[in-house]
Motif scaffolding. Sequence first.
Motif, PDB file in Angstrom:
ATOM      1  N   LYS A 111       2.010   0.547  13.734  1.00 44.91           N
ATOM      2  CA  LYS A 111       3.107   1.513  13.565  1.00 44.91           C
ATOM      3  C   LYS A 111       2.580   2.885  13.151  1.00 44.91           C
ATOM      4  N   GLU A 112       1.627   2.925  12.236  1.00 48.81           N
ATOM      5  CA  GLU A 112       1.101   4.187  11.714  1.00 48.81           C
ATOM      6  C   GLU A 112       0.141   4.881  12.673  1.00 48.81           C
ATOM      7  N   PHE A 113      -0.620   4.101  13.431  1.00 50.38           N
ATOM      8  CA  PHE A 113      -1.645   4.654  14.316  1.00 50.38           C
ATOM      9  C   PHE A 113      -1.494   4.067  15.725  1.00 50.38           C
ATOM     10  N   PRO A 114      -0.376   4.362  16.394  1.00 55.26           N
ATOM     11  CA  PRO A 114      -0.112   3.723  17.695  1.00 55.26           C
ATOM     12  C   PRO A 114      -1.121   4.073  18.788  1.00 55.26           C
ATOM     13  N   ASN A 115      -1.839   5.168  18.644  1.00 55.26           N
ATOM     14  CA  ASN A 115      -2.768   5.604  19.686  1.00 55.26           C
ATOM     15  C   ASN A 115      -4.220   5.238  19.413  1.00 55.26           C
ATOM     16  N   ILE A 116      -4.457   4.522  18.323  1.00 53.19           N
ATOM     17  CA  ILE A 116      -5.829   4.133  17.997  1.00 53.19           C
ATOM     18  C   ILE A 116      -5.958   2.619  18.176  1.00 53.19           C
ATOM     19  N   PRO A 117      -6.816   2.187  19.117  1.00 47.94           N
ATOM     20  CA  PRO A 117      -6.974   0.742  19.337  1.00 47.94           C
ATOM     21  C   PRO A 117      -7.600   0.037  18.132  1.00 47.94           C
ATOM     22  N   ILE A 118      -7.223  -1.233  17.991  1.00 48.23           N
ATOM     23  CA  ILE A 118      -7.748  -2.083  16.916  1.00 48.23           C
ATOM     24  C   ILE A 118      -8.482  -3.251  17.562  1.00 48.23           C
ATOM     25  N   VAL A 119      -9.729  -3.438  17.141  1.00 46.62           N
ATOM     26  CA  VAL A 119     -10.557  -4.528  17.643  1.00 46.62           C
ATOM     27  C   VAL A 119     -10.834  -5.462  16.472  1.00 46.62           C
ATOM     28  N   ARG A 120     -10.808  -6.754  16.729  1.00 43.06           N
ATOM     29  CA  ARG A 120     -11.123  -7.726  15.679  1.00 43.06           C
ATOM     30  C   ARG A 120     -12.561  -8.227  15.876  1.00 43.06           C
ATOM     31  N   VAL A 121     -13.248  -8.430  14.747  1.00 44.59           N
ATOM     32  CA  VAL A 121     -14.627  -8.921  14.767  1.00 44.59           C
ATOM     33  C   VAL A 121     -14.754 -10.056  13.750  1.00 44.59           C
ATOM     34  N   ASP A 122     -15.363 -11.142  14.176  1.00 44.61           N
ATOM     35  CA  ASP A 122     -15.597 -12.296  13.299  1.00 44.61           C
ATOM     36  C   ASP A 122     -16.372 -11.837  12.070  1.00 44.61           C
ATOM     37  N   GLU A 123     -15.842 -12.140  10.894  1.00 43.45           N
ATOM     38  CA  GLU A 123     -16.503 -11.687   9.668  1.00 43.45           C
ATOM     39  C   GLU A 123     -17.069 -12.832   8.832  1.00 43.45           C
ATOM     40  N   ARG A 124     -17.250 -13.982   9.450  1.00 44.22           N
ATOM     41  CA  ARG A 124     -17.828 -15.099   8.707  1.00 44.22           C
ATOM     42  C   ARG A 124     -19.173 -14.710   8.108  1.00 44.22           C
ATOM     43  N   PHE A 125     -19.357 -15.060   6.880  1.00 42.51           N
ATOM     44  CA  PHE A 125     -20.617 -14.866   6.140  1.00 42.51           C
ATOM     45  C   PHE A 125     -20.900 -13.428   5.735  1.00 42.51           C
ATOM     46  N   THR A 126     -20.019 -12.464   6.029  1.00 41.85           N
ATOM     47  CA  THR A 126     -20.355 -11.083   5.688  1.00 41.85           C
ATOM     48  C   THR A 126     -20.465 -10.878   4.190  1.00 41.85           C
ATOM     49  N   SER A 127     -19.624 -11.541   3.399  1.00 45.38           N
ATOM     50  CA  SER A 127     -19.716 -11.377   1.942  1.00 45.38           C
ATOM     51  C   SER A 127     -21.043 -11.924   1.424  1.00 45.38           C
ATOM     52  N   LYS A 128     -21.463 -13.070   1.942  1.00 44.85           N
ATOM     53  CA  LYS A 128     -22.747 -13.642   1.530  1.00 44.85           C
ATOM     54  C   LYS A 128     -23.900 -12.750   1.978  1.00 44.85           C
ATOM     55  N   MET A 129     -23.799 -12.222   3.192  1.00 47.06           N
ATOM     56  CA  MET A 129     -24.843 -11.323   3.699  1.00 47.06           C
ATOM     57  C   MET A 129     -24.873 -10.029   2.889  1.00 47.06           C
ATOM     58  N   LEU A 162     -21.372  -4.316   7.528  1.00 49.58           N
ATOM     59  CA  LEU A 162     -21.916  -5.411   8.341  1.00 49.58           C
ATOM     60  C   LEU A 162     -20.988  -5.741   9.515  1.00 49.58           C
ATOM     61  N   ILE A 163     -19.686  -5.697   9.283  1.00 47.90           N
ATOM     62  CA  ILE A 163     -18.714  -5.923  10.358  1.00 47.90           C
ATOM     63  C   ILE A 163     -18.894  -4.852  11.434  1.00 47.90           C
ATOM     64  N   LEU A 164     -19.035  -3.618  11.002  1.00 51.08           N
ATOM     65  CA  LEU A 164     -19.202  -2.508  11.940  1.00 51.08           C
ATOM     66  C   LEU A 164     -20.530  -2.616  12.696  1.00 51.08           C
ATOM     67  N   GLN A 165     -21.590  -2.972  12.000  1.00 53.83           N
ATOM     68  CA  GLN A 165     -22.890  -3.144  12.668  1.00 53.83           C
ATOM     69  C   GLN A 165     -22.815  -4.257  13.711  1.00 53.83           C
ATOM     70  N   SER A 166     -22.110  -5.320  13.376  1.00 54.49           N
ATOM     71  CA  SER A 166     -21.942  -6.434  14.312  1.00 54.49           C
ATOM     72  C   SER A 166     -21.201  -5.966  15.571  1.00 54.49           C
ATOM     73  N   TYR A 167     -20.151  -5.187  15.367  1.00 52.77           N
ATOM     74  CA  TYR A 167     -19.393  -4.653  16.498  1.00 52.77           C
ATOM     75  C   TYR A 167     -20.271  -3.744  17.366  1.00 52.77           C
ATOM     76  N   LEU A 168     -20.996  -2.833  16.735  1.00 48.74           N
ATOM     77  CA  LEU A 168     -21.851  -1.913  17.484  1.00 48.74           C
ATOM     78  C   LEU A 168     -22.924  -2.675  18.271  1.00 48.74           C
ATOM     79  N   ALA A 169     -23.512  -3.676  17.642  1.00 48.29           N
ATOM     80  CA  ALA A 169     -24.576  -4.446  18.308  1.00 48.29           C
ATOM     81  C   ALA A 169     -24.042  -5.208  19.516  1.00 48.29           C
ATOM     82  N   SER A 170     -22.807  -5.674  19.423  1.00 46.20           N
ATOM     83  CA  SER A 170     -22.242  -6.463  20.531  1.00 46.20           C
ATOM     84  C   SER A 170     -21.771  -5.585  21.684  1.00 46.20           C
ATOM     85  N   ASN A 171     -21.722  -4.274  21.471  1.00 50.95           N
ATOM     86  CA  ASN A 171     -21.224  -3.373  22.503  1.00 50.95           C
ATOM     87  C   ASN A 171     -22.288  -2.457  23.093  1.00 50.95           C
ATOM     88  N   PHE A 172     -23.555  -2.748  22.808  1.00 55.11           N
ATOM     89  CA  PHE A 172     -24.643  -1.953  23.389  1.00 55.11           C
ATOM     90  C   PHE A 172     -25.408  -2.767  24.390  1.00 55.11           C
TER      91      PHE A 172
END
Length: 137
Positions: free
Chosen positions: A81-99, A127-137
């Motif tokens: 609702k607040e950001f209708p023009n900005i896409p949202i992508v989900r990334v698996d965050e398992r283990f990020t707190s431990k990492m 770490l979530i962002l790094q994971s996303y960037l790595a999967s898209n290069f």
Amino acid sequence: MGRILAIDYGTKRTGLAVTDPMQIIASGLTTVETKELITYLKTYVDTEGVEKFVVGEPKQMDNTASESEVYIQKFLEKMVKEFPNIPIVRVDERFTSKMAFQTMIDSGLKKKQRQNKALVDEISATLILQSYLASNF
């Protein structure tokens, strides 16, 4: 090219990380009280230009949704609702707190500093962002 902003959503605190404008480097941004998150994001988006949001998706070991996913879904509804023009992508965050905690140990932070949960949230978002960037290069 705009920045990509990652969100490690929590019911109390939310960790944020962001890329540089060229979308090459992921850096921790801050940790915000969740009740102030939408307000913070509006200001940030207006001043920095965000092209995409990456939101952590907590999953159980059997790949089912974590209990916190219910809260994240409510948050995502507000985001759309607040950001209708900005896409949202989900990334698996398992283990990020431990990492994140291990990263703190590896970087030589003292025990007192490692107890800073806000820092753990910010590192987790990175770490979530790094994971996303790595999967898209």
